[in-house]
Design a protein around this motif. Sequence first.
Motif, PDB file in Angstrom:
ATOM      1  N   HIS A 199      -0.432  11.304   4.381  1.00 36.36           N
ATOM      2  CA  HIS A 199      -0.101   9.780   4.407  1.00 36.36           C
ATOM      3  C   HIS A 199       0.874   9.451   5.462  1.00 36.36           C
ATOM      4  O   HIS A 199       0.834   8.443   5.981  1.00 36.36           O
ATOM      5  CB  HIS A 199       0.639   9.553   2.977  1.00 36.36           C
ATOM      6  CG  HIS A 199       1.267   8.138   2.893  1.00 36.36           C
ATOM      7  ND1 HIS A 199       2.699   7.938   3.036  1.00 36.36           N
ATOM      8  CD2 HIS A 199       0.733   7.021   2.448  1.00 36.36           C
ATOM      9  CE1 HIS A 199       2.612   6.929   2.514  1.00 36.36           C
ATOM     10  NE2 HIS A 199       1.749   5.956   2.598  1.00 36.36           N
ATOM     11  N   GLY A 226      -7.271  11.426   4.348  1.00 35.63           N
ATOM     12  CA  GLY A 226      -6.672  11.031   3.296  1.00 35.63           C
ATOM     13  C   GLY A 226      -7.911  11.388   2.207  1.00 35.63           C
ATOM     14  O   GLY A 226      -7.514  11.461   0.904  1.00 35.63           O
ATOM     15  N   SER A 286       1.047  -1.392  -0.056  1.00 36.35           N
ATOM     16  CA  SER A 286      -0.207   0.116  -0.201  1.00 36.35           C
ATOM     17  C   SER A 286       0.892   1.141   0.007  1.00 36.35           C
ATOM     18  O   SER A 286       0.511   2.139  -0.795  1.00 36.35           O
ATOM     19  CB  SER A 286      -0.949  -0.027   1.197  1.00 36.35           C
ATOM     20  OG  SER A 286      -0.355   0.595   2.209  1.00 36.35           O
ATOM     21  N   LYS A 339      -0.088   6.536   7.538  1.00 33.34           N
ATOM     22  CA  LYS A 339       0.746   5.289   7.065  1.00 33.34           C
ATOM     23  C   LYS A 339       1.381   4.904   8.534  1.00 33.34           C
ATOM     24  O   LYS A 339       1.651   3.556   8.943  1.00 33.34           O
ATOM     25  CB  LYS A 339       1.517   5.543   6.051  1.00 33.34           C
ATOM     26  CG  LYS A 339       2.520   4.090   5.581  1.00 33.34           C
ATOM     27  CD  LYS A 339       1.585   2.946   5.701  1.00 33.34           C
ATOM     28  CE  LYS A 339       0.549   2.827   4.509  1.00 33.34           C
ATOM     29  NZ  LYS A 339       0.843   3.134   3.277  1.00 33.34           N
ATOM     30  N   ILE A 355      -6.874   6.097   4.589  1.00 27.66           N
ATOM     31  CA  ILE A 355      -6.331   5.569   3.520  1.00 27.66           C
ATOM     32  C   ILE A 355      -7.166   5.456   2.470  1.00 27.66           C
ATOM     33  O   ILE A 355      -7.060   5.579   1.152  1.00 27.66           O
ATOM     34  CB  ILE A 355      -5.322   4.500   3.976  1.00 27.66           C
ATOM     35  CG1 ILE A 355      -4.418   4.307   2.634  1.00 27.66           C
ATOM     36  CG2 ILE A 355      -5.923   3.276   4.009  1.00 27.66           C
ATOM     37  CD1 ILE A 355      -3.307   3.503   2.944  1.00 27.66           C
ATOM     38  N   GLN A 391       0.793   4.148  -2.623  1.00 26.42           N
ATOM     39  CA  GLN A 391       0.488   5.764  -2.379  1.00 26.42           C
ATOM     40  C   GLN A 391       1.699   6.642  -2.700  1.00 26.42           C
ATOM     41  O   GLN A 391       1.515   7.482  -3.247  1.00 26.42           O
ATOM     42  CB  GLN A 391       0.493   5.596  -0.711  1.00 26.42           C
ATOM     43  CG  GLN A 391      -0.736   5.146  -0.281  1.00 26.42           C
ATOM     44  CD  GLN A 391      -2.039   5.397  -0.740  1.00 26.42           C
ATOM     45  OE1 GLN A 391      -2.091   6.577  -0.749  1.00 26.42           O
ATOM     46  NE2 GLN A 391      -2.814   4.781  -1.211  1.00 26.42           N
ATOM     47  N   THR A 432      -7.605   0.201  -3.256  1.00 27.82           N
ATOM     48  CA  THR A 432      -6.826   0.623  -1.634  1.00 27.82           C
ATOM     49  C   THR A 432      -7.979   0.504  -0.592  1.00 27.82           C
ATOM     50  O   THR A 432      -7.446  -0.431   0.499  1.00 27.82           O
ATOM     51  CB  THR A 432      -6.192   2.022  -1.845  1.00 27.82           C
ATOM     52  OG1 THR A 432      -5.306   2.333  -3.023  1.00 27.82           O
ATOM     53  CG2 THR A 432      -5.771   2.146  -0.534  1.00 27.82           C
TER      54      THR A 432
END
Lengths: 101, 475, 170, 647
Positions: D371, D426, D333, D375, D418, D337, D456
Amino acid sequence: MTLSHCIVLALILCAIGVYGLLSRRNLIGLLLSVEVMLNGANLNFAAFAHFRATDPVAGAIFPVFVMAVSACEMAVALAIVIALYRGRRQLDVRSLEELRG
Amino acid sequence: MSLLLLPDLFLLLLGVLVLALDLLHAKKPSASGSFHLSWTGLLLIFALLLALPYDQQFVWLGSYQVSGTSLLCKQLFILSALFTVWLARPYFRSGGNKRGRLAYQGEFYGIIIFASVGMFAVVSAGDLLTLFIGMELATIPLYILAGYHKNDHRASEAAMKYIVMGSLATGFMLFGLSFLYGAAGALDFAALKQAAMAAPASPLLGLGVCFIIAAVGFKLTLFPFHMWAPDVYDGAPTPVTAFIAVSSKATAIIFFLILFHGPLAALHTSLQMPLLLLAGATMTAGNLGALRQTRLRRFMGYSAIAQAGYLTMALVGPRAAAWSSILYYLLVYAAANFAAFFLIAIVGRDREEEFSSLRGMGKQNPGLAAVLMLTMFSLGGIPPLAGFLGKFLLFAAAAQQGYYAMVVFAALNSTISLYYYLLLVKEAYINEASEARPMLTVEPLQRTCLALLTTAMILLGLWPGYSDFVVTVLR
Amino acid sequence: MSDLLFYLLATALVIFSLLAVHVPNLLHAAIALIASFFVTAAIYIMLEMEFLALAQIMLYIGGIVIFMLIIILLTTGIGEERRLPVTISRRLAGAGLAALFLGGLIVAFGRWTPPAPAGTNPAVSLDAIGLRLLATQNGFVVAFELISVLLLTALVGAVVIARKDKGETP
Amino acid sequence: MVEQILNHSYLALFFPLAGFIIIGLGLGRESRKLASAVAIAMATLALCSSLALAWAYKLTVLEQPGLYPDQTLVATRTSWLNFAPGMSADMGVLLDPISVMMLLVVTSIAFLVTIYSIGYMRHDPGFVRFFALLDLFVFAMLGLVLATNILQMFVFWELVGVSSYTLIGFWYEKPAAVAAAKKAFIVTRFADAFFLLGIIVISQQAGGFDFSLLNSPAIATLLNHQVAILGLDVNLLSLTSLLIFAGGWGKSAMFPLHVWLPDAMEGPTPVSSIIHSATMVVAGVYLTARMFPLFAAAPGTLTVIMTVGALTALFAAVIAITQKDIKRILAFSTLSQLGYMMFSLGVAKTTPGGDILVFGYSASMFHVFTHAFFKCMLFLGAGAVIHAVHAGDLEQMGGLRRRLPWTYCAMLTACLAIAGIFPFSGFWSKDAILLAALASGHLLVFAVALVTGGLTAFYMFRLFFLTFHGAPRHGHTDPEDPWMTCAIVILTVPTVFAGGLEHLFTATVIPALPAPLVHSQAAWLPWLASGVGLTAIAGAWALYGQGDLRLATRLCQRLGLAHRIIFNKFYLDEAYLFVTRRLIFAGLAQPAAWFDRQVVDGAMDLCATILQAGGQTIRCLQNGQLQVYLGAAIFGVFFLLTFVYLI
């Protein structure tokens, strides 16, 4: 007798020395071949000095130094030959194969 | 006479003194007098070299010239000799090395010093004869040193291979010099320079240069003249290997610098192609050869071959860039190589000098393992260690002539080299495989030297003023 | 006349040199080398280098070759090399590579055309050599000194290496 | 006060370095308490100094736009390397919107990861070493971010590589970890070889290294001509910019140089977290942004960037669907991204009308920002899960909702973020990127971005449901660790609210733009993106979340729109099942994963094999026979003789 002929002669001696280096099996034979080569180089110096050089004295002196240097080199080489011979009892160039890879 | 000559004379004197002192100690094989005399003497000469002015030039008897750049080269040679002496010390004690104790300590140091005299002569030579004799004086002693483990087959074999290959190189060198003499009509550099400018395309010059590249290529371990190197590095005693790797290689590349950026500068443009080809082949051969080695010194041999390729590549650069980048890299390279050889000496005290002997170092001697890692990173050219800037400057020197493809090739090559340098690091951090081994003993001297070398590797990378300084001296 | 002599000497030199690198018996080879050195000395005389001829005979022949002969006798014994037969393929390979090498050299050298007035220099007198060796300008004093250092080093080193130590384990 | 702060701007760098030196050299292996105290202190100080720096920057530059037209302030500068008079590389601290943003992100994430690691590494024998290396890593990244010139950046760039090498291979007893570390180092180094040449070329052409110089239009004009290299006629500007971009290509793990990133999961989870969120991989994007004016001037470079980015985004998202290891899914992922950020930079070019459209640029930076937080949180959450069940395989998880309530909630916000669900962070950044892609006219890229967004959402919720829902598929579970939970909970704040800063980004990063593009230009876009996201989540739910109706009802109520679609038109769900399971999963994702493993990885292995074979050849030639060596040398001279013909 011209300069070119002398130089070609010297080059032939060089090649003869190379032939000896490549085909001889005895280590002392290799050293002999090197001497043949150096002799050729000296001839080159002498020939250039005689025919062409603006400073012929230098060309006449250089081979003398070469002789001294090759004497040193031979002294060391033969000492190493003796050390090698003491350990192995042979001087075959093909037996030098422990270091490889 | 001039003060500038003093280091050379003192070095000569030091060699004689060391040999003479040894005669007094003939009965005591492990006497340390010659050792202490050697290193203090070398250190003092180094200090003297640092103190001399760089902006003066002195020509002695028409054939020996001392200038700022030659002083810089001499500093490098003295440092190399100094670390070799320090590195060699334990080898003359019983138990200092697994291969056995070396004898004739005084002679060893004396020979190292005399070889350094020869290197001094190379960088100061003003004519081809002095250059030749200097080169021989810098080489013939190494044959002796390579066979110093007299009772070890491998050492004798190494010495024998070295001297036969070296003799062939001498033969090539003589042919080369004779053709240069033929082209110039005299031996001094001035005449040669004139002849080269007058007729740069003369086949006599061309033949001379071919032979000389071959002859010096032997010492610099250029492909395909490099083949003695791994064998000799493997067979010779470790301090000698270090000395050959650093001093002899430095002499050879400086020889090229002196010739190709001096008297033969007129040929420089046409020389670039062959030099680049040799450089590319050399670094590839060295890097590929190192990939599958398991013996430490052999590995260092291949790594040194690869480094010679990078060095040769920088020869094509313009004069200032070539000199400054090569001298800087030599310094960096010397520091990293000596560090590696000190580590090998430490490992070699009780173990075979092989990769597997490094195992367990990360646990047992974390400090040593860290130094190993730094050394390998520096050799691999990782910033901020000095090896990075060294490579950067070398690459930049080649790029200044527009050889971009070559630079990429070299940079990719250095990526390959990183692979095998990391292999060594990995080995050090792998846990002890099976048997428990005693810790590695590090003598205080070795500890000090390693600390010095590591500091040099870091500091040279952080403050790389040296290369800048070389450019100033060159002007 | 002198041309004919030169070609004779050159042929002799090539033959003796070939013998020196070719004959299996090392002792014979060494003798052939001595002979080739003598011929070289003769060529030096033709090139008006008497001093060099003298040095050739005294230094080279007197020094190196005799030295080498002693070593041959000391280590291998006469005719030792008979036990190391050189195969014909090895000889051919060596000869082939050497011939290639020579060909390359001669072709490269062939590109050179000597300048038209191919005169010769006057003979180099012994005086000139002596003066130049110790001249303070453009002389060879430094090289002379360096070679003495080289001789000393080689001597010391050769002794160290060749010497048989007491209590040494082979 | 402001001046004081700016004069001492190097302090932000200094604290992590001090941490490295104190912990690494000063403390023994057993002084765990002290080490964690020093690490926290240094992380706090670094965070504070960077906050102060940002504040000072705001007061000095942003509020005096007249004084600093390009918003760039070089706070510290010391002479470092002199190549020639007038050509020197300095060490310094460069402050501009993106460097300040990265500075804040790096220090805050480093601070949280440090806190988290105290819990996570509690029982590790390398506890002290870990913090030393972590500080080194942060130092390297900060140096990279704040670099004033490209050479300084490269030095720190490589230092990032070195420290990531030591961190990924932190558990050096594991052969897989050592191999992964080496792979990461060498693959990125491979790319850096080109980067280095790019630096050499551009610095020689431009006569300097400073970014301000390299990015000036004069340099682009200077470079914009054809040169012949190896017989090919190439544009020097394109060549140089592509060479420089190659560095970012490797570091940001763009296809096909991405092979190192999934393997890098062998490092401890906090390391993965910091590598994937704020450091290392983002460095490539940052480099591209830093050199953006140059790239934008080069013909073709931005197209390459866009294509590579879009390809990576889609490719990685597809592969992520098939993975079973929780950290590997997150790794893919990240790749996806990063692809987003990259193509967003790539589309920031010119409109058909000829105006410079740099909206993609700010969108990319905004996505870097958001992100980083979600993340980081995802990895920290995954770490917490792994810590609890002592395994990383999804098949051994399930039903962790009750055991790890805090982690559960936090992970849910991160997954929603995300997936791009309103109003999580996001949503805003992804929306900005989609808008940029749409506005640039590259409809294919826009489609890829949209599909990737859906994928995603799908694989993230697959991960989420398999981890936390259903029946437990494991034995013993450790309780949550307070240190770790604390860090995770703090991270929920930016994960949820960072989106609100969008206006700040568009306003400060591209102030030159007269009227910033706003959502109103394509009002349907947020709806479309959300719709795709929600559908994907629903699909994941249908596939993986069943068996727990109570939660399903709650979730469905929360996701009103998707709820209605799925319940009223059930056949859609069936169709979705068919599409996902048959087409995407079996027809696309598995072949892609196979391609990745066999072909891309295989190509790298093939290179290695060829090199090894070369090594073997060299060894065979080196057969110990002296006369072979002599013969080789003779051949060498023979070939050198051709030189006589060259002169």
